[in-house]
Design a protein around this motif. Sequence first.
Motif, PDB file in Angstrom:
ATOM      1  N   THR A 200      34.943  58.714  46.715  1.00 60.81           N
ATOM      2  CA  THR A 200      35.680  59.197  45.545  1.00 60.81           C
ATOM      3  C   THR A 200      34.798  59.374  44.314  1.00 60.81           C
ATOM      4  OG1 THR A 200      36.203  56.886  45.077  1.00 60.81           O
ATOM      5  CG2 THR A 200      37.880  58.162  46.249  1.00 60.81           C
ATOM      6  N   ALA A 201      35.331  60.090  43.328  1.00 61.29           N
ATOM      7  CA  ALA A 201      34.619  60.306  42.066  1.00 61.29           C
ATOM      8  C   ALA A 201      34.890  59.176  41.073  1.00 61.29           C
ATOM      9  CB  ALA A 201      35.035  61.644  41.460  1.00 61.29           C
ATOM     10  N   ASP A 202      36.137  58.719  41.052  1.00 59.98           N
ATOM     11  CA  ASP A 202      36.528  57.712  40.066  1.00 59.98           C
ATOM     12  C   ASP A 202      37.269  56.577  40.750  1.00 59.98           C
ATOM     13  OD1 ASP A 202      35.833  58.873  37.344  1.00 59.98           O
ATOM     14  OD2 ASP A 202      36.894  60.538  38.300  1.00 59.98           O
ATOM     15  N   ALA A 203      37.324  55.438  40.048  1.00 60.87           N
ATOM     16  CA  ALA A 203      37.974  54.275  40.644  1.00 60.87           C
ATOM     17  C   ALA A 203      38.720  53.484  39.584  1.00 60.87           C
ATOM     18  CB  ALA A 203      36.930  53.383  41.312  1.00 60.87           C
ATOM     19  N   ILE A 204      39.831  52.875  39.999  1.00 62.41           N
ATOM     20  CA  ILE A 204      40.449  51.855  39.162  1.00 62.41           C
ATOM     21  C   ILE A 204      40.696  50.624  40.024  1.00 62.41           C
ATOM     22  CG2 ILE A 204      41.528  53.461  37.535  1.00 62.41           C
ATOM     23  CD1 ILE A 204      44.175  52.979  38.833  1.00 62.41           C
ATOM     24  N   VAL A 205      40.621  49.481  39.383  1.00 62.84           N
ATOM     25  CA  VAL A 205      40.903  48.223  40.076  1.00 62.84           C
ATOM     26  C   VAL A 205      42.145  47.616  39.449  1.00 62.84           C
ATOM     27  CG1 VAL A 205      39.982  46.035  40.887  1.00 62.84           C
ATOM     28  CG2 VAL A 205      38.406  47.894  40.306  1.00 62.84           C
ATOM     29  N   LEU A 206      43.113  47.299  40.290  1.00 66.27           N
ATOM     30  CA  LEU A 206      44.337  46.667  39.804  1.00 66.27           C
ATOM     31  C   LEU A 206      44.220  45.163  39.934  1.00 66.27           C
ATOM     32  CD1 LEU A 206      47.305  48.760  41.299  1.00 66.27           C
ATOM     33  CD2 LEU A 206      46.086  49.086  39.147  1.00 66.27           C
ATOM     34  N   ALA A 212      42.776  46.597  35.673  1.00 64.05           N
ATOM     35  CA  ALA A 212      41.817  45.618  35.170  1.00 64.05           C
ATOM     36  C   ALA A 212      40.467  46.261  34.885  1.00 64.05           C
ATOM     37  CB  ALA A 212      41.644  44.490  36.180  1.00 64.05           C
ATOM     38  N   HIS A 213      40.192  47.398  35.544  1.00 63.12           N
ATOM     39  CA  HIS A 213      38.889  48.033  35.380  1.00 63.12           C
ATOM     40  C   HIS A 213      39.003  49.499  35.810  1.00 63.12           C
ATOM     41  CE1 HIS A 213      34.508  47.672  34.899  1.00 63.12           C
ATOM     42  NE2 HIS A 213      34.408  48.553  35.882  1.00 63.12           N
ATOM     43  N   ALA A 214      38.342  50.379  35.066  1.00 62.12           N
ATOM     44  CA  ALA A 214      38.289  51.792  35.443  1.00 62.12           C
ATOM     45  C   ALA A 214      36.878  52.283  35.214  1.00 62.12           C
ATOM     46  CB  ALA A 214      39.272  52.607  34.606  1.00 62.12           C
ATOM     47  N   LEU A 220      30.820  51.844  39.530  1.00 56.14           N
ATOM     48  CA  LEU A 220      31.437  50.613  40.017  1.00 56.14           C
ATOM     49  C   LEU A 220      30.739  50.109  41.286  1.00 56.14           C
ATOM     50  CD1 LEU A 220      33.630  48.486  39.722  1.00 56.14           C
ATOM     51  CD2 LEU A 220      35.197  49.991  40.972  1.00 56.14           C
ATOM     52  N   ALA A 221      30.269  51.041  42.107  1.00 60.55           N
ATOM     53  CA  ALA A 221      29.608  50.646  43.359  1.00 60.55           C
ATOM     54  C   ALA A 221      28.393  49.759  43.082  1.00 60.55           C
ATOM     55  CB  ALA A 221      29.198  51.892  44.145  1.00 60.55           C
ATOM     56  N   THR A 226      31.561  42.870  38.742  1.00 57.82           N
ATOM     57  CA  THR A 226      32.967  43.271  38.605  1.00 57.82           C
ATOM     58  C   THR A 226      33.647  43.294  39.973  1.00 57.82           C
ATOM     59  OG1 THR A 226      32.477  44.551  36.636  1.00 57.82           O
ATOM     60  CG2 THR A 226      34.495  45.128  37.821  1.00 57.82           C
ATOM     61  N   LEU A 227      32.956  43.814  40.968  1.00 57.87           N
ATOM     62  CA  LEU A 227      33.557  43.890  42.305  1.00 57.87           C
ATOM     63  C   LEU A 227      33.851  42.498  42.849  1.00 57.87           C
ATOM     64  CD1 LEU A 227      31.551  46.800  43.972  1.00 57.87           C
ATOM     65  CD2 LEU A 227      33.951  46.801  43.238  1.00 57.87           C
ATOM     66  N   GLU A 228      32.915  41.601  42.644  1.00 53.72           N
ATOM     67  CA  GLU A 228      33.131  40.229  43.122  1.00 53.72           C
ATOM     68  C   GLU A 228      34.303  39.576  42.416  1.00 53.72           C
ATOM     69  OE1 GLU A 228      29.763  37.306  43.456  1.00 53.72           O
ATOM     70  OE2 GLU A 228      28.721  39.142  44.034  1.00 53.72           O
ATOM     71  N   ARG A 229      34.383  39.828  41.115  1.00 54.21           N
ATOM     72  CA  ARG A 229      35.433  39.190  40.312  1.00 54.21           C
ATOM     73  C   ARG A 229      36.806  39.754  40.657  1.00 54.21           C
ATOM     74  NH1 ARG A 229      37.320  40.653  35.221  1.00 54.21           N
ATOM     75  NH2 ARG A 229      35.690  42.203  35.002  1.00 54.21           N
ATOM     76  N   LEU A 230      36.899  41.061  40.814  1.00 53.36           N
ATOM     77  CA  LEU A 230      38.224  41.691  40.924  1.00 53.36           C
ATOM     78  C   LEU A 230      38.634  42.054  42.346  1.00 53.36           C
ATOM     79  CD1 LEU A 230      38.118  44.082  37.840  1.00 53.36           C
ATOM     80  CD2 LEU A 230      39.427  41.970  38.077  1.00 53.36           C
ATOM     81  N   VAL A 231      37.677  42.224  43.215  1.00 50.35           N
ATOM     82  CA  VAL A 231      38.026  42.669  44.569  1.00 50.35           C
ATOM     83  C   VAL A 231      37.611  41.635  45.610  1.00 50.35           C
ATOM     84  CG1 VAL A 231      37.944  44.608  46.178  1.00 50.35           C
ATOM     85  CG2 VAL A 231      37.521  45.015  43.761  1.00 50.35           C
ATOM     86  N   GLY A 232      36.532  40.935  45.340  1.00 51.02           N
ATOM     87  CA  GLY A 232      35.933  40.113  46.390  1.00 51.02           C
ATOM     88  C   GLY A 232      35.104  41.060  47.226  1.00 51.02           C
TER      89      GLY A 232
END
Length: 239
Positions: A200-206, A212-214, A220-221, A226-232
């Motif tokens: 994808t081109a863009d991402a949001i994290v819920l 919580a993050h866009a 983001l990759a 941020t990935l660890e904090r919000l997604v694991g």
Amino acid sequence: MADALLTLDKVTAGYGDAVVLHGISLTLPENGSLALLGRNGVGKSTLLLTIMGYTQMRGGRVAWRGEDVSRVAPHKRATRGIGWVAQEREIFPSLTVEENLTVAARAGTWDLPAIYKLFPRLDERRRNMGNQLSGGEQQMLAIARALMTNPALLLLDEPFEGLAPVIVDELIHAMKLLLSDRRVAIILVEQHTDIALELTADAIVLERGTVAHAAPSATLAKDTATLERLVGLRVAATP
Ligand SMILES: Nc1ncnc2c1ncn2[C@@H]1O[C@H](COP(=O)(O)OP(=O)(O)OP(=O)(O)O)[C@@H](O)[C@H]1O
Ligand SMILES: [Mg+2]
């Protein structure tokens, strides 16, 4: 500036008395692609359902090409160009692959030849019944059926879930073709963060029903904190 394809403005929505989404805002341009990430239960599927019109809106608005569709019924949103592939793959088990595709067809650039080019495996299976397909083939068929309606936006809820790695690779390849072709916008809910961000081109994290993050997906990759904090952190589709 031209209207965006889809705009959510402070959308609050849920099921009956249960409010799940709290003030979600996002914009998707024509032919854009958005990854929707987040842990289990944060509201990813609910957000797709809200875009389709299957939840109760409590506040905010959903606009489609600049027009408020917050109160438009789901089937009418579908007619206007929102295609949805449910987390449960919905295909007709007693129809052939080709029948499954033709009953969904609406005029546009996605027709049987285009679909079979994107999914050669469905071409090979065109006379098989829906219930004679593997999980991965059913998923391809579910996506193909949605494309046959010639939507301007395709909503995909965990399309790789529970599939064998070899078929995941095939699906990823098809998704790349689909996205590079830029005939349809996509919102992709995916637990495999790396795959979703690559596509994808863009991402949001819920997180708990809020954004919580866009960020651009490529940014983001690289943002492992941020990935660890919000997604694991999740590894790619290896067994
Ligand atoms: N039909 C429903 N009625 C009431 N509450 C629901 C319903 N569907 C989901 N929920 C609740 O809404 C919240 C968000 O669920 P949702 O399915 O949107 O999360 P998700 O991010 O898609 O999770 P997953 O990653 O597990 O698919 C959860 O608390 C869930 O229990
Ligand atoms: Mg879900």
